[in-house]
Design an enzyme around this catalytic site. Structure first.
Site, PDB file in Angstrom:
ATOM      1  N   TRP A 107       3.870   3.130   8.854  1.00 56.33           N
ATOM      2  CA  TRP A 107       3.718   4.554   8.530  1.00 56.33           C
ATOM      3  C   TRP A 107       2.739   5.240   9.451  1.00 56.33           C
ATOM      4  O   TRP A 107       2.959   6.386   9.853  1.00 56.33           O
ATOM      5  CB  TRP A 107       3.378   4.752   7.054  1.00 56.33           C
ATOM      6  CG  TRP A 107       4.573   4.452   6.188  1.00 56.33           C
ATOM      7  CD1 TRP A 107       4.708   3.413   5.304  1.00 56.33           C
ATOM      8  CD2 TRP A 107       5.829   5.161   6.172  1.00 56.33           C
ATOM      9  NE1 TRP A 107       5.960   3.448   4.740  1.00 56.33           N
ATOM     10  CE2 TRP A 107       6.661   4.512   5.251  1.00 56.33           C
ATOM     11  CE3 TRP A 107       6.321   6.270   6.846  1.00 56.33           C
ATOM     12  CZ2 TRP A 107       7.966   4.928   4.977  1.00 56.33           C
ATOM     13  CZ3 TRP A 107       7.622   6.700   6.591  1.00 56.33           C
ATOM     14  CH2 TRP A 107       8.424   6.033   5.666  1.00 56.33           C
ATOM     15  N   ASP A 177      -3.098   9.768   4.727  1.00 56.81           N
ATOM     16  CA  ASP A 177      -1.773   9.661   4.119  1.00 56.81           C
ATOM     17  C   ASP A 177      -1.922   8.652   2.982  1.00 56.81           C
ATOM     18  O   ASP A 177      -1.986   7.445   3.209  1.00 56.81           O
ATOM     19  CB  ASP A 177      -0.746   9.174   5.145  1.00 56.81           C
ATOM     20  CG  ASP A 177       0.626   8.923   4.520  1.00 56.81           C
ATOM     21  OD1 ASP A 177       0.783   9.114   3.297  1.00 56.81           O
ATOM     22  OD2 ASP A 177       1.541   8.519   5.268  1.00 56.81           O
ATOM     23  N   LYS A 201       6.415   7.906  -4.491  1.00 53.20           N
ATOM     24  CA  LYS A 201       5.955   6.525  -4.469  1.00 53.20           C
ATOM     25  C   LYS A 201       5.270   6.166  -5.782  1.00 53.20           C
ATOM     26  O   LYS A 201       5.483   5.093  -6.327  1.00 53.20           O
ATOM     27  CB  LYS A 201       4.985   6.295  -3.308  1.00 53.20           C
ATOM     28  CG  LYS A 201       5.606   6.485  -1.937  1.00 53.20           C
ATOM     29  CD  LYS A 201       6.507   5.325  -1.544  1.00 53.20           C
ATOM     30  CE  LYS A 201       7.479   5.657  -0.432  1.00 53.20           C
ATOM     31  NZ  LYS A 201       6.897   6.209   0.760  1.00 53.20           N
TER      32      LYS A 201
HETATM   33  C1  LIG Z   1       7.163   6.645   2.020  1.00 48.90           C
HETATM   34  C2  LIG Z   1       6.017   6.989   2.885  1.00 48.90           C
HETATM   35  C3  LIG Z   1       6.060   8.060   3.795  1.00 48.90           C
HETATM   36  C4  LIG Z   1       7.298   8.903   3.969  1.00 48.90           C
HETATM   37  O1  LIG Z   1       7.488   9.702   2.872  1.00 48.90           O
HETATM   38  P1  LIG Z   1       8.658  10.790   2.780  1.00 48.90           P
HETATM   39  O2  LIG Z   1       8.292  11.496   1.533  1.00 48.90           O
HETATM   40  O3  LIG Z   1       9.957  10.041   2.717  1.00 48.90           O
HETATM   41  O4  LIG Z   1       8.570  11.649   3.995  1.00 48.90           O
HETATM   42  C5  LIG Z   1       4.955   8.325   4.545  1.00 48.90           C
HETATM   43  N1  LIG Z   1       3.828   7.591   4.429  1.00 48.90           N
HETATM   44  C6  LIG Z   1       3.731   6.559   3.569  1.00 48.90           C
HETATM   45  C7  LIG Z   1       2.469   5.784   3.487  1.00 48.90           C
HETATM   46  C8  LIG Z   1       4.824   6.233   2.772  1.00 48.90           C
HETATM   47  O5  LIG Z   1       4.732   5.189   1.920  1.00 48.90           O
END
Ligand SMILES: *Cc1c(COP(=O)(O)O)cnc(C)c1O
Length: 332
Positions: A107, A177, A201
Protein backbone atom coordinates in the site's frame (compact mmCIF):
# COMPACT_ATOMS: atom_id res chain seq x y z
CA UNK A 1 -31.79 -9.22 17.76
CA UNK A 2 -32.17 -12.60 16.07
CA UNK A 3 -29.61 -15.31 16.59
CA UNK A 4 -26.84 -15.82 14.10
CA UNK A 5 -28.35 -17.29 10.91
CA UNK A 6 -26.73 -20.62 10.17
CA UNK A 7 -25.95 -19.47 6.66
CA UNK A 8 -23.56 -16.74 7.88
CA UNK A 9 -19.95 -17.70 7.19
CA UNK A 10 -16.75 -16.80 9.04
CA UNK A 11 -15.57 -14.11 6.65
CA UNK A 12 -11.85 -13.32 6.73
CA UNK A 13 -11.85 -10.74 3.92
CA UNK A 14 -9.60 -7.74 4.66
CA UNK A 15 -12.19 -5.50 3.04
CA UNK A 16 -14.98 -5.07 2.34
CA UNK A 17 -15.00 -6.87 5.63
CA UNK A 18 -17.42 -8.37 8.09
CA UNK A 19 -19.65 -5.87 9.96
CA UNK A 20 -21.21 -6.31 13.42
CA UNK A 21 -24.37 -8.40 13.08
CA UNK A 22 -26.21 -5.99 15.40
CA UNK A 23 -25.53 -3.21 12.88
CA UNK A 24 -26.76 -5.27 9.94
CA UNK A 25 -29.88 -6.30 11.86
CA UNK A 26 -30.66 -2.70 12.79
CA UNK A 27 -30.17 -1.54 9.19
CA UNK A 28 -32.45 -4.34 8.09
CA UNK A 29 -35.16 -3.33 10.58
CA UNK A 30 -34.93 0.30 9.44
CA UNK A 31 -34.63 -0.47 5.74
CA UNK A 32 -38.14 0.49 4.57
CA UNK A 33 -38.96 3.20 7.09
CA UNK A 34 -36.24 5.01 8.99
CA UNK A 35 -37.57 6.26 12.37
CA UNK A 36 -41.05 6.98 11.08
CA UNK A 37 -39.85 9.07 8.14
CA UNK A 38 -41.59 6.69 5.73
CA UNK A 39 -38.35 6.42 3.75
CA UNK A 40 -35.29 4.27 3.52
CA UNK A 41 -32.08 6.17 4.30
CA UNK A 42 -31.14 5.39 0.69
CA UNK A 43 -34.10 7.42 -0.53
CA UNK A 44 -33.50 10.55 1.55
CA UNK A 45 -32.22 13.86 0.29
CA UNK A 46 -28.74 14.45 1.66
CA UNK A 47 -29.93 17.98 2.43
CA UNK A 48 -33.13 16.95 4.23
CA UNK A 49 -33.46 17.20 8.02
CA UNK A 50 -33.52 13.41 8.52
CA UNK A 51 -30.24 12.78 6.78
CA UNK A 52 -28.56 15.88 8.24
CA UNK A 53 -29.42 14.45 11.68
CA UNK A 54 -27.85 11.09 10.70
CA UNK A 55 -24.65 12.76 9.42
CA UNK A 56 -24.34 15.04 12.44
CA UNK A 57 -24.76 12.14 14.87
CA UNK A 58 -22.16 10.14 12.92
CA UNK A 59 -19.61 12.95 13.13
CA UNK A 60 -20.32 13.54 16.83
CA UNK A 61 -19.87 9.86 17.71
CA UNK A 62 -16.77 9.65 15.52
CA UNK A 63 -15.20 12.66 17.26
CA UNK A 64 -16.04 11.18 20.67
CA UNK A 65 -14.63 7.75 19.86
CA UNK A 66 -11.31 9.15 18.66
CA UNK A 67 -11.29 12.17 21.04
CA UNK A 68 -10.58 14.38 18.05
CA UNK A 69 -9.32 17.84 19.09
CA UNK A 70 -11.45 20.79 17.95
CA UNK A 71 -8.76 22.15 15.60
CA UNK A 72 -9.17 19.09 13.37
CA UNK A 73 -11.71 18.83 10.56
CA UNK A 74 -13.51 15.56 9.91
CA UNK A 75 -14.42 14.83 6.28
CA UNK A 76 -16.63 12.02 4.96
CA UNK A 77 -15.55 11.64 1.32
CA UNK A 78 -15.72 9.25 -1.61
CA UNK A 79 -13.04 7.75 -3.83
CA UNK A 80 -11.47 5.37 -1.31
CA UNK A 81 -8.04 5.56 0.26
CA UNK A 82 -6.68 5.41 -3.28
CA UNK A 83 -8.03 8.87 -4.08
CA UNK A 84 -6.27 10.15 -0.95
CA UNK A 85 -2.96 8.97 -2.42
CA UNK A 86 -3.43 11.89 -4.85
CA UNK A 87 -5.46 14.30 -2.72
CA UNK A 88 -2.80 14.43 -0.03
CA UNK A 89 -0.09 15.90 -2.31
CA UNK A 90 -2.63 18.04 -4.21
CA UNK A 91 -3.69 19.67 -0.96
CA UNK A 92 -0.62 19.57 1.29
CA UNK A 93 2.36 20.41 -0.93
CA UNK A 94 1.59 24.13 -0.65
CA UNK A 95 4.20 25.01 -3.25
CA UNK A 96 6.86 22.65 -1.86
CA UNK A 97 8.58 20.28 -4.26
CA UNK A 98 8.87 17.05 -2.31
CA UNK A 99 7.40 14.77 0.34
CA UNK A 100 8.88 12.04 2.54
CA UNK A 101 7.45 8.52 2.31
CA UNK A 102 8.09 5.43 4.41
CA UNK A 103 8.13 2.41 2.15
CA UNK A 104 6.83 -0.66 3.98
CA UNK A 105 4.80 -2.73 1.51
CA UNK A 106 2.15 -2.88 -1.19
CA UNK A 107 0.00 0.00 0.00
CA UNK A 108 2.81 2.45 0.63
CA UNK A 109 4.14 1.49 -2.80
CA UNK A 110 0.84 2.55 -4.38
CA UNK A 111 0.73 5.76 -2.31
CA UNK A 112 4.27 6.60 -3.45
CA UNK A 113 3.54 5.90 -7.10
CA UNK A 114 0.50 8.15 -7.10
CA UNK A 115 2.14 10.99 -5.13
CA UNK A 116 5.04 10.88 -7.57
CA UNK A 117 2.65 12.25 -10.21
CA UNK A 118 2.61 15.48 -8.18
CA UNK A 119 6.01 15.82 -6.51
CA UNK A 120 9.43 14.37 -5.87
CA UNK A 121 9.46 11.53 -3.37
CA UNK A 122 12.12 11.05 -0.73
CA UNK A 123 12.00 7.47 0.55
CA UNK A 124 12.98 8.27 4.13
CA UNK A 125 12.95 4.62 5.24
CA UNK A 126 12.20 1.28 3.64
CA UNK A 127 11.78 -2.33 4.68
CA UNK A 128 12.08 -3.63 1.12
CA UNK A 129 15.49 -5.22 1.83
CA UNK A 130 13.83 -7.66 4.24
CA UNK A 131 10.79 -8.35 2.11
CA UNK A 132 8.62 -5.80 3.95
CA UNK A 133 8.59 -7.89 7.12
CA UNK A 134 9.05 -5.13 9.71
CA UNK A 135 8.38 -1.47 10.55
CA UNK A 136 11.62 0.56 10.23
CA UNK A 137 12.65 2.17 13.53
CA UNK A 138 12.37 5.91 13.68
CA UNK A 139 16.14 6.26 14.34
CA UNK A 140 16.82 4.96 10.82
CA UNK A 141 14.54 7.46 9.06
CA UNK A 142 16.26 10.01 6.84
CA UNK A 143 13.75 12.84 6.92
CA UNK A 144 14.18 15.87 4.69
CA UNK A 145 13.23 19.07 6.56
CA UNK A 146 12.25 20.66 3.24
CA UNK A 147 9.54 18.07 2.59
CA UNK A 148 5.91 19.16 2.75
CA UNK A 149 4.88 16.16 4.88
CA UNK A 150 5.86 12.63 5.94
CA UNK A 151 3.58 9.81 4.82
CA UNK A 152 3.44 6.30 6.21
CA UNK A 153 1.06 3.35 6.07
CA UNK A 154 0.34 2.65 9.72
CA UNK A 155 -0.97 -0.85 9.01
CA UNK A 156 0.19 -2.63 5.87
CA UNK A 157 -2.84 -4.77 5.13
CA UNK A 158 -1.27 -7.29 2.78
CA UNK A 159 2.06 -7.71 4.58
CA UNK A 160 0.48 -7.71 8.05
CA UNK A 161 2.92 -5.12 9.45
CA UNK A 162 1.56 -2.60 11.94
CA UNK A 163 3.25 0.40 13.52
CA UNK A 164 2.51 0.06 17.24
CA UNK A 165 4.06 3.50 17.82
CA UNK A 166 3.50 6.94 16.34
CA UNK A 167 6.46 8.54 14.57
CA UNK A 168 7.67 11.99 15.63
CA UNK A 169 8.34 14.17 12.59
CA UNK A 170 8.80 17.48 14.39
CA UNK A 171 7.39 20.43 12.52
CA UNK A 172 6.78 18.50 9.30
CA UNK A 173 3.20 17.19 9.35
CA UNK A 174 2.75 13.45 9.72
CA UNK A 175 0.25 11.81 7.35
CA UNK A 176 -1.06 8.27 7.91
CA UNK A 177 -2.95 5.84 5.73
CA UNK A 178 -4.70 4.08 8.62
CA UNK A 179 -7.27 2.25 6.48
CA UNK A 180 -6.90 -1.26 7.77
CA UNK A 181 -6.57 -0.65 11.51
CA UNK A 182 -8.76 2.41 11.80
CA UNK A 183 -10.96 2.34 14.95
CA UNK A 184 -9.35 -0.94 16.02
CA UNK A 185 -7.50 0.85 18.84
CA UNK A 186 -7.28 4.32 20.40
CA UNK A 187 -5.32 6.86 18.36
CA UNK A 188 -3.73 10.13 19.51
CA UNK A 189 -4.97 12.33 16.68
CA UNK A 190 -2.99 15.34 17.96
CA UNK A 191 0.24 13.68 16.77
CA UNK A 192 -0.89 13.83 13.13
CA UNK A 193 -1.34 16.42 10.44
CA UNK A 194 -3.73 14.18 8.54
CA UNK A 195 -5.15 10.67 8.88
CA UNK A 196 -7.16 8.95 6.17
CA UNK A 197 -8.89 5.60 5.94
CA UNK A 198 -11.25 3.82 3.58
CA UNK A 199 -14.25 2.71 5.66
CA UNK A 200 -14.62 -0.79 4.26
CA UNK A 201 -11.65 -2.38 6.05
CA UNK A 202 -12.73 -1.81 9.61
CA UNK A 203 -15.41 0.79 10.08
CA UNK A 204 -18.22 0.49 7.59
CA UNK A 205 -19.20 -0.20 4.00
CA UNK A 206 -17.27 0.68 0.85
CA UNK A 207 -17.85 4.06 -0.76
CA UNK A 208 -16.90 6.17 2.26
CA UNK A 209 -13.46 7.52 3.15
CA UNK A 210 -12.61 9.25 6.43
CA UNK A 211 -10.20 12.16 6.50
CA UNK A 212 -9.13 13.88 9.73
CA UNK A 213 -7.01 16.94 9.04
CA UNK A 214 -5.51 19.72 11.19
CA UNK A 215 -7.21 22.92 10.17
CA UNK A 216 -4.05 24.99 9.58
CA UNK A 217 -2.94 22.57 6.83
CA UNK A 218 -5.87 23.15 4.49
CA UNK A 219 -6.70 26.00 2.16
CA UNK A 220 -3.62 25.81 -0.06
CA UNK A 221 -4.62 23.21 -2.65
CA UNK A 222 -2.66 23.24 -5.90
CA UNK A 223 -4.07 25.19 -8.83
CA UNK A 224 -6.37 22.95 -10.84
CA UNK A 225 -7.47 20.80 -7.87
CA UNK A 226 -11.09 19.77 -8.56
CA UNK A 227 -13.52 21.37 -6.12
CA UNK A 228 -14.63 18.11 -4.49
CA UNK A 229 -10.96 17.18 -3.91
CA UNK A 230 -10.14 20.36 -2.03
CA UNK A 231 -10.11 19.65 1.72
CA UNK A 232 -10.86 23.27 2.61
CA UNK A 233 -13.88 23.52 0.33
CA UNK A 234 -15.18 20.16 1.58
CA UNK A 235 -14.63 21.21 5.21
CA UNK A 236 -16.48 24.48 4.66
CA UNK A 237 -19.40 22.54 3.12
CA UNK A 238 -19.52 19.81 5.86
CA UNK A 239 -18.40 17.27 3.18
CA UNK A 240 -21.55 18.03 1.21
CA UNK A 241 -20.30 19.95 -1.80
CA UNK A 242 -22.20 17.34 -3.78
CA UNK A 243 -24.22 14.24 -2.89
CA UNK A 244 -22.31 12.44 -0.17
CA UNK A 245 -22.29 8.62 0.21
CA UNK A 246 -25.43 8.74 2.33
CA UNK A 247 -26.06 5.07 3.03
CA UNK A 248 -22.41 4.36 3.82
CA UNK A 249 -22.36 7.26 6.28
CA UNK A 250 -25.51 5.88 7.93
CA UNK A 251 -24.04 2.40 8.35
CA UNK A 252 -20.71 3.78 9.58
CA UNK A 253 -22.71 5.83 12.09
CA UNK A 254 -24.33 2.62 13.37
CA UNK A 255 -20.86 1.06 13.69
CA UNK A 256 -19.71 4.08 15.75
CA UNK A 257 -22.72 3.65 18.07
CA UNK A 258 -21.99 -0.06 18.34
CA UNK A 259 -18.36 0.70 19.30
CA UNK A 260 -19.47 3.23 21.90
CA UNK A 261 -21.94 0.74 23.34
CA UNK A 262 -19.18 -1.83 23.60
CA UNK A 263 -17.03 0.53 25.66
CA UNK A 264 -15.16 2.52 23.02
CA UNK A 265 -11.75 2.06 21.43
CA UNK A 266 -9.99 0.84 24.60
CA UNK A 267 -12.46 -2.03 24.77
CA UNK A 268 -12.25 -2.96 21.09
CA UNK A 269 -8.45 -2.84 21.42
CA UNK A 270 -8.62 -5.35 24.27
CA UNK A 271 -10.81 -7.65 22.20
CA UNK A 272 -8.57 -7.29 19.14
CA UNK A 273 -5.40 -7.90 21.13
CA UNK A 274 -6.80 -11.09 22.65
CA UNK A 275 -8.06 -12.32 19.28
CA UNK A 276 -4.74 -11.68 17.54
CA UNK A 277 -2.80 -13.36 20.38
CA UNK A 278 -4.89 -16.48 20.08
CA UNK A 279 -4.08 -16.73 16.39
CA UNK A 280 -0.36 -15.82 16.60
CA UNK A 281 0.19 -18.18 19.55
CA UNK A 282 -1.32 -20.96 17.52
CA UNK A 283 0.72 -20.16 14.40
CA UNK A 284 3.95 -19.91 16.42
CA UNK A 285 3.65 -23.34 18.02
CA UNK A 286 2.64 -24.93 14.73
CA UNK A 287 5.05 -26.69 12.43
CA UNK A 288 2.46 -26.45 9.67
CA UNK A 289 1.92 -22.68 9.37
CA UNK A 290 4.23 -19.70 9.49
CA UNK A 291 4.09 -15.90 9.67
CA UNK A 292 7.08 -13.91 8.36
CA UNK A 293 6.61 -10.62 10.27
CA UNK A 294 8.93 -9.37 13.07
CA UNK A 295 7.08 -10.17 16.32
CA UNK A 296 6.99 -6.60 17.63
CA UNK A 297 5.53 -5.29 14.34
CA UNK A 298 2.83 -7.86 13.78
CA UNK A 299 -0.56 -6.53 12.82
CA UNK A 300 -3.51 -7.22 15.08
CA UNK A 301 -5.85 -6.71 12.17
CA UNK A 302 -4.25 -8.63 9.31
CA UNK A 303 -2.54 -11.89 10.10
CA UNK A 304 -0.97 -13.35 6.97
CA UNK A 305 0.09 -16.96 7.30
CA UNK A 306 1.38 -19.49 4.84
CA UNK A 307 1.50 -23.22 4.82
CA UNK A 308 5.06 -24.52 4.99
CA UNK A 309 4.18 -26.77 2.07
CA UNK A 310 2.44 -24.55 -0.49
CA UNK A 311 1.28 -27.61 -2.41
CA UNK A 312 -1.35 -27.99 0.30
CA UNK A 313 -2.81 -24.48 -0.18
CA UNK A 314 -5.71 -25.55 -2.37
CA UNK A 315 -6.70 -28.36 -0.06
CA UNK A 316 -6.44 -26.09 2.99
CA UNK A 317 -8.73 -23.49 1.39
CA UNK A 318 -11.24 -26.16 0.39
CA UNK A 319 -11.28 -27.64 3.88
CA UNK A 320 -11.73 -24.17 5.39
CA UNK A 321 -14.62 -23.34 3.04
CA UNK A 322 -16.31 -26.59 4.01
CA UNK A 323 -16.19 -25.39 7.62
CA UNK A 324 -17.71 -22.00 6.76
CA UNK A 325 -14.40 -20.09 6.73
CA UNK A 326 -14.08 -18.02 3.57
CA UNK A 327 -11.81 -15.40 1.99
CA UNK A 328 -8.75 -16.89 3.63
CA UNK A 329 -6.75 -16.72 0.44
CA UNK A 330 -4.69 -13.56 0.81
CA UNK A 331 -2.57 -11.77 -1.71
CA UNK A 332 0.17 -13.82 -3.32
C1 LIG B 1 -7.47 -1.30 1.05
C2 LIG B 1 -6.43 -0.28 1.28
C3 LIG B 1 -6.27 0.84 0.44
C4 LIG B 1 -7.13 1.04 -0.78
O1 LIG B 1 -8.41 1.38 -0.41
P1 LIG B 1 -9.54 1.77 -1.47
O2 LIG B 1 -10.62 2.25 -0.57
O3 LIG B 1 -9.88 0.52 -2.23
O4 LIG B 1 -8.99 2.83 -2.36
C5 LIG B 1 -5.30 1.74 0.74
N1 LIG B 1 -4.50 1.60 1.81
C6 LIG B 1 -4.61 0.55 2.66
C7 LIG B 1 -3.70 0.44 3.82
C8 LIG B 1 -5.59 -0.41 2.41
O5 LIG B 1 -5.69 -1.47 3.25
Amino acid sequence: MGSRPETRVFNFSAGPAVLPEEVLAQASAEMLDWHGSGMSVMEMSHRGKEFIAIAEAAEKDFRELLKIPSNYKVLFLQGGATLQFGMVPMNLLGGKKSADYIYTGEWSKKAIKEANRFCEINIAASSEGKNFSFAPEQSTWQLDPKSAYVHYTSNETIGGVEFHWIPDTGKVPLVADASSHFLSRPLDVSKFGLIYAGAQKNAGPAGLTFVIVRDDLIGKAAKGTPTVMDYKLQADADSMLNTCPTYSIYIAGLVFKWLKGLGGLRKIEEINTAKAKLLYDYLDQSSFFSNPVAKEDRSRMNVPFTLKDSKLDEEFLKGAAKRGMVQLKGHR
